[in-house]
Design an enzyme around this catalytic site. Structure first.
Site, mmCIF file in Angstrom:
data_model
loop_
_atom_site.group_PDB
_atom_site.id
_atom_site.type_symbol
_atom_site.label_atom_id
_atom_site.label_comp_id
_atom_site.label_asym_id
_atom_site.label_seq_id
_atom_site.Cartn_x
_atom_site.Cartn_y
_atom_site.Cartn_z
ATOM 1 N N ASN A 180 34.214 -80.000 50.394
ATOM 2 C CA ASN A 180 34.129 -81.125 51.231
ATOM 3 C C ASN A 180 32.848 -81.624 51.594
ATOM 4 O O ASN A 180 32.670 -82.736 52.224
ATOM 5 C CB ASN A 180 34.583 -80.713 52.870
ATOM 6 C CG ASN A 180 34.015 -79.483 53.256
ATOM 7 O OD1 ASN A 180 33.381 -78.623 52.651
ATOM 8 N ND2 ASN A 180 33.694 -79.531 54.756
ATOM 9 N N SER A 216 46.791 -71.431 42.448
ATOM 10 C CA SER A 216 45.535 -70.488 42.816
ATOM 11 C C SER A 216 44.187 -70.993 42.475
ATOM 12 O O SER A 216 44.172 -71.651 41.055
ATOM 13 C CB SER A 216 45.975 -69.072 42.353
ATOM 14 O OG SER A 216 47.007 -68.449 42.977
ATOM 15 N N GLY A 273 18.457 -53.130 103.698
ATOM 16 C CA GLY A 273 18.143 -53.361 105.365
ATOM 17 C C GLY A 273 19.579 -52.371 106.013
ATOM 18 O O GLY A 273 20.354 -52.583 105.753
ATOM 19 N N LEU A 277 20.230 -68.636 98.156
ATOM 20 C CA LEU A 277 18.912 -68.127 97.989
ATOM 21 C C LEU A 277 18.778 -67.556 96.257
ATOM 22 O O LEU A 277 19.526 -66.662 96.141
ATOM 23 C CB LEU A 277 18.523 -67.259 98.719
ATOM 24 C CG LEU A 277 18.586 -67.483 100.628
ATOM 25 C CD1 LEU A 277 17.821 -66.245 101.291
ATOM 26 C CD2 LEU A 277 17.951 -68.826 100.812
ATOM 27 N N ALA A 310 45.932 -68.916 46.506
ATOM 28 C CA ALA A 310 44.906 -67.754 46.642
ATOM 29 C C ALA A 310 43.622 -68.616 46.167
ATOM 30 O O ALA A 310 43.416 -69.193 45.055
ATOM 31 C CB ALA A 310 45.010 -66.547 46.209
ATOM 32 N N ALA A 322 47.002 -73.699 38.188
ATOM 33 C CA ALA A 322 45.890 -72.817 38.948
ATOM 34 C C ALA A 322 44.330 -73.102 38.152
ATOM 35 O O ALA A 322 44.597 -73.350 37.012
ATOM 36 C CB ALA A 322 46.487 -71.442 38.608
ATOM 37 N N ARG A 375 12.803 -57.025 87.877
ATOM 38 C CA ARG A 375 13.344 -55.609 87.218
ATOM 39 C C ARG A 375 14.371 -56.007 86.317
ATOM 40 O O ARG A 375 14.668 -55.144 85.555
ATOM 41 C CB ARG A 375 14.068 -54.925 88.471
ATOM 42 C CG ARG A 375 12.963 -54.004 89.178
ATOM 43 C CD ARG A 375 13.925 -53.361 90.487
ATOM 44 N NE ARG A 375 13.828 -54.377 91.320
ATOM 45 C CZ ARG A 375 14.789 -54.018 92.503
ATOM 46 N NH1 ARG A 375 15.457 -52.889 92.614
ATOM 47 N NH2 ARG A 375 15.106 -54.994 93.529
HETATM 48 C C1 UD1 Z 1 17.423 -58.406 101.555
HETATM 49 C C2 UD1 Z 1 17.316 -58.272 102.970
HETATM 50 C C3 UD1 Z 1 18.101 -56.888 103.051
HETATM 51 C C4 UD1 Z 1 19.457 -56.819 102.500
HETATM 52 C C5 UD1 Z 1 19.296 -57.102 100.857
HETATM 53 C C6 UD1 Z 1 20.480 -57.287 100.366
HETATM 54 C C7 UD1 Z 1 15.642 -59.454 103.850
HETATM 55 C C8 UD1 Z 1 14.393 -59.594 104.380
HETATM 56 N N1 UD1 Z 1 16.024 -58.285 103.522
HETATM 57 O O1 UD1 Z 1 16.503 -57.656 101.028
HETATM 58 O O2 UD1 Z 1 18.396 -56.420 104.676
HETATM 59 O O3 UD1 Z 1 19.937 -55.587 102.436
HETATM 60 O O4 UD1 Z 1 18.725 -58.365 100.757
HETATM 61 O O5 UD1 Z 1 20.640 -57.545 98.982
HETATM 62 O O6 UD1 Z 1 16.186 -60.713 103.896
HETATM 63 N N2 UD1 Z 1 14.692 -65.069 98.007
HETATM 64 C C9 UD1 Z 1 14.202 -66.474 97.917
HETATM 65 N N3 UD1 Z 1 13.094 -66.752 98.464
HETATM 66 C C10 UD1 Z 1 11.996 -65.590 98.942
HETATM 67 C C11 UD1 Z 1 12.628 -64.285 98.928
HETATM 68 C C12 UD1 Z 1 13.984 -64.111 98.421
HETATM 69 O O7 UD1 Z 1 14.823 -66.973 97.567
HETATM 70 O O8 UD1 Z 1 11.274 -65.886 99.203
HETATM 71 C C13 UD1 Z 1 16.087 -64.712 97.390
HETATM 72 C C14 UD1 Z 1 15.919 -63.826 96.162
HETATM 73 O O9 UD1 Z 1 15.939 -64.808 94.892
HETATM 74 C C15 UD1 Z 1 17.141 -63.047 96.411
HETATM 75 C C16 UD1 Z 1 17.341 -63.168 97.739
HETATM 76 O O10 UD1 Z 1 16.595 -63.977 98.326
HETATM 77 O O11 UD1 Z 1 18.368 -63.817 95.553
HETATM 78 C C17 UD1 Z 1 17.002 -61.504 98.490
HETATM 79 O O12 UD1 Z 1 15.737 -61.604 98.205
HETATM 80 P P1 UD1 Z 1 15.095 -59.954 97.975
HETATM 81 O O13 UD1 Z 1 13.812 -60.235 97.756
HETATM 82 O O14 UD1 Z 1 16.010 -59.441 96.773
HETATM 83 O O15 UD1 Z 1 15.518 -59.194 99.021
HETATM 84 P P2 UD1 Z 1 15.900 -57.626 99.465
HETATM 85 O O16 UD1 Z 1 14.647 -57.076 99.353
HETATM 86 O O17 UD1 Z 1 16.898 -57.222 98.515
#
Ligand code: UD1
Ligand code: CA
Length: 456
Positions: A385, A404, A138, A7, A379, A422, A14
């Site tokens: 070139n 040199s 989570g 994902l 030196a 030189a 941030r």
């Molecule tokens: C998620 C978990 C949380 C866990 C944490 C660990 C869920 C709901 N929560 O929270 O339990 O402790 O990761 O880091 O899954 N992403 C997508 N598409 C989306 C949303 C997210 O590709 O629609 C990807 C983001 O780019 C990221 C990853 O999924 O790489 C996690 O998403 P993020 O929104 O950071 O989840 P957290 O709130 O951190």
């Protein structure tokens, strides 16, 4: 057969960056690159495919994914981790397992994943970790017998649930058919109105199946959300690489100041790395080499017994055995120094082959040159070139002695044993063993009076 879904569609706001988060570099490689490397290795052993879910910044992320040889699935709207996995699974055959990784959790290793995959043979398995500060993650809810019954997001958690220190890494393995059964059942009735992948736990339990919580290393679960965490993870990974080198017999005088970027760095025992050195992969260094303080080396090969003195900057260059380079030397791409060569202070080389035992010791520029054996480049010698449009080559035979402050106007060839006076400007070829002098003859004027200002 293993499907790996990574994902990587999130925004990473941030980071405050125009570069998508998963492309930020950790120890010389994009975050996503670390995860894809692990995925590739798993797929190599077990068979399967890798799909990366991209969304935010996909115009930049997709080319990287393709270059890595993985498939792309676009998630146009980020409706949650559950939604992301659901679209990634579209069209996947139902046999085998599916493993979910995150593009921003880069220190995951095969050692962490193997037990998860083993547990995920017969049901949903979640990689967990017990951490000091679980804020934002989570929480893993287990029943009295220790079985995982649900995952509650920090935002949705009660006071007592927030006190739980076992967190969800977000990394899961399960039979593909199980994900295919559960994902369509997800709803978005939560604090973020998102389809949470974590809800699969509850759904699995509701369907009468056990959920396995597999505790892994804390580092395996650490995500990058901002630049502070990026720096933190970089320190962890750098320390791991430094430790591996030291354990294998390499001395790092001040380990915490040595940066090892990229995974293709090989150094033989009894080599000494002084403080403040940066090595960028690929790097191959022999044994009994000394890498001086403040050196910055990228894509280099260095032979046994060579000494790289302080503040050497080298890129795409090779140095033979028992050579000496530096201090303050710049080796640019295409530099090939043979054994026992010396290139000294304030010298720059580019696209230059330097034969065994030859020396370019002081204040020289040598570019587009082929230099024979035992040549002494005096030196301040400059290979001229570039004529403003084209680059030309300088060729020096064996045993040439360049005086040199000689300018060698390329294209030009000096035969074996040639000497230049030189200060000469050499514009035409010189036959072997000749002395070439190209400077005006000195005139001495006796009793010369320097100009004087009138005294008042
Ligand atoms: C998620 C978990 C949380 C866990 C944490 C660990 C869920 C709901 N929560 O929270 O339990 O402790 O990761 O880091 O899954 N992403 C997508 N598409 C989306 C949303 C997210 O590709 O629609 C990807 C983001 O780019 C990221 C990853 O999924 O790489 C996690 O998403 P993020 O929104 O950071 O989840 P957290 O709130 O951190
Ligand atoms: Ca996250």
């Amino acid at each position: 057969m293993l499907n790996i879904v990574i994902l990587a569609a999130g925004k990473g706001s941030r980071m405050h960056s125009s570069l998508p988060k998963v492309l930020h570099e950790l120890a010389g490689e994009p975050l996503l690159g670390h995860v894809i490397s692990v995925a590739k290795s798993l797929v190599q052993k077990r068979g399967g495919r890798i799909r990366v879910v991209t969304g935010h910044g996909s115009d930049q992320v997709d080319p990287f994914v393709l270059e890595q040889g993985a498939e792309i699935v676009h998630q146009r709207q980020q409706l949650g981790t559950g939604h992301a996995l659901q679209i990634a699974m579209d069209g996947l055959a139902s046999e085998g397992q599916t493993l979910v990784l995150y593009g921003d959790v880069p220190l995951i290793s095969e050692e962490d994943i193997d037990p998860l995959i083993a547990a995920g043979e017969s049901g949903l398995a979640v990689l967990t970790a017990v951490v000091g500060d679980p804020t934002g993650y989570g929480r893993i809810i287990r029943d009295t017998t220790g079985n995982v019954v649900s995952i509650v997001e920090h935002r949705d958690a009660s006071e007592s649930e927030r006190a739980i220190s076992e967190i969800n890494s977000g990394i899961y393995a399960a039979p593909t058919s199980l994900f295919q059964e559960l994902l369509p059942l997800l709803t978005n009735g939560n604090a973020q109105n998102e389809y949470y992948l974590t809800d699969c736990v509850q759904l699995s339990v509701n369907s009468g199946r056990e959920v396995y919580g597999v505790e892994g290393a804390v580092t395996a679960t650490m995500g990058v959300n901002d630049r502070l965490q990026l720096a933190e993870l970089n320190q962890l990974l750098q320390q791991e690489r430094r430790n591996a080198l030291m354990s294998a017999g390499v001395t790092l005088v001040a380990p915490e100041t040595v940066y090892l970027n990229g995974s293709d760095i090989h150094i033989q025992p009894d080599t000494i790395i002084e403080p403040n050195v940066t090595l960028n992969s690929p790097v191959s260094i022999g044994s009994n080499v000394q890498i001086g303080f403040g050196s910055h080396l990228t894509n280099v090969v260095i032979g046994d017994g060579s000494v790289i003195k302080p503040y050497t900057v080298a890129e795409s260059a090779s140095v033979g055995a028992n050579a000496q380079v530096g201090p303050f030397t710049r080796l640019r791409p295409g530099t090939e120094l043979s054994d026992a060569t010396h290139v000294g202070n304030f010298c720059e080389t580019k696209n230059a082959k330097v034969g065994e035992g030859s020396k370019i010791n002081h204040l020289s520029y040598v570019g587009d040159a082929v230099i024979g054996k035992r040549v002494n480049v005096g030196a301040g010698t400059i290979t001229c070139n570039y004529d403003g449009a084209y680059k030309h080559q300088t060729t020096l035979g064996d045993d040439v002695f360049v005086g040199s402050n000689t300018s060698l106007i390329a294209p030009v060839t000096l035969g074996d044993g040639v000497t230049t006076g030189a200060g000469s400007v050499i514009t035409t070829d010189v036959e072997q063993q000749h002395l070439a002098l190209a400077r005006s003859k000195q005139i001495n004027i006796p009793a010369y009076q320097r100009p004087k200002k009138p005294k008042d």
